[in-house]
Design an enzyme around this catalytic site. Structure first.
Site, PDB file in Angstrom:
ATOM      1  N   CYS A  11       0.870  -1.174   0.000  1.00  0.00           N
ATOM      2  CA  CYS A  11       0.000   0.000   0.000  1.00  0.00           C
ATOM      3  C   CYS A  11       0.909   1.226   0.000  1.00  0.00           C
ATOM      4  CB  CYS A  11      -0.995   0.005   1.155  1.00  0.00           C
ATOM      5  SG  CYS A  11      -0.310   0.211   2.798  1.00  0.00           S
ATOM      6  N   CYS A  85      -2.010   1.389  -4.209  1.00  0.00           N
ATOM      7  CA  CYS A  85      -0.750   2.037  -4.582  1.00  0.00           C
ATOM      8  C   CYS A  85      -0.734   2.458  -6.041  1.00  0.00           C
ATOM      9  CB  CYS A  85       0.456   1.174  -4.238  1.00  0.00           C
ATOM     10  SG  CYS A  85       0.592  -0.357  -5.148  1.00  0.00           S
ATOM     11  N   CYS A  89       3.121   0.573  -8.346  1.00  0.00           N
ATOM     12  CA  CYS A  89       3.443  -0.826  -8.067  1.00  0.00           C
ATOM     13  C   CYS A  89       4.062  -1.462  -9.304  1.00  0.00           C
ATOM     14  CB  CYS A  89       2.189  -1.598  -7.668  1.00  0.00           C
ATOM     15  SG  CYS A  89       1.542  -1.107  -6.073  1.00  0.00           S
TER      16      CYS A  89
END
Length: 134
Positions: A11, A85, A89
């Site tokens: 996250c 995220c 990511c």
């Protein structure tokens, strides 16, 4: 995937959702799964309300520290579970990805964080079942 899969929870701040998910996975799977968590922009510390919510169910995440998401950790993980995220990511071919849409506990009180904690538990249980781990 090896006999002991590795799961990476990601996250943004690695201070709430991913820390609670890692805590649940360690609690429910024991040594059957290698557990990792990281964030794209890690906070200085784990959210104290997330720590309190997990303590209510007997899981201690006080020693956890937010970590930056790095290439090596992502590449070495079998399953990547992202939680808000977005585009930061990394994507690696051949990895299993799940994106869990969950409310962010940042700035929330304990009454708002408890349902997030419980939803994470449900999702972790489903993840374990999909990995064939009791």
């Amino acid at each position: 995937m090896s006999t002991r899969p590795s799961v990476l929870f990601v996250c943004v701040h690695n201070a709430g959702r991913s820390q609670m998910a890692a805590g649940w996975l360690r609690h429910l799977a024991g040594d059957a799964v290698e557990v990792r968590s990281a964030g794209s922009a890690p906070a200085d510390a784990v959210n104290p309300v997330a720590v309190a919510a997990m303590a209510e169910v007997g899981i201690d995440i006080t020693a956890n520290r937010p970590r930056i998401l790095d290439y090596e950790t992502a590449e070495a993980s079998d399953v990547m579970v992202t939680m808000g995220c977005g585009d930061v990511c990394p994507v690696f071919p051949g990895k299993r990805y799940e994106d869990w849409v969950l409310a962010d506990p940042a700035g929330q009180g304990i009454d708002a964080v408890r349902p997030i904690r419980d939803e994470i538990r449900t999702r972790v249980e489903g993840l374990l079942a999909s990995l064939g781990i009791d």
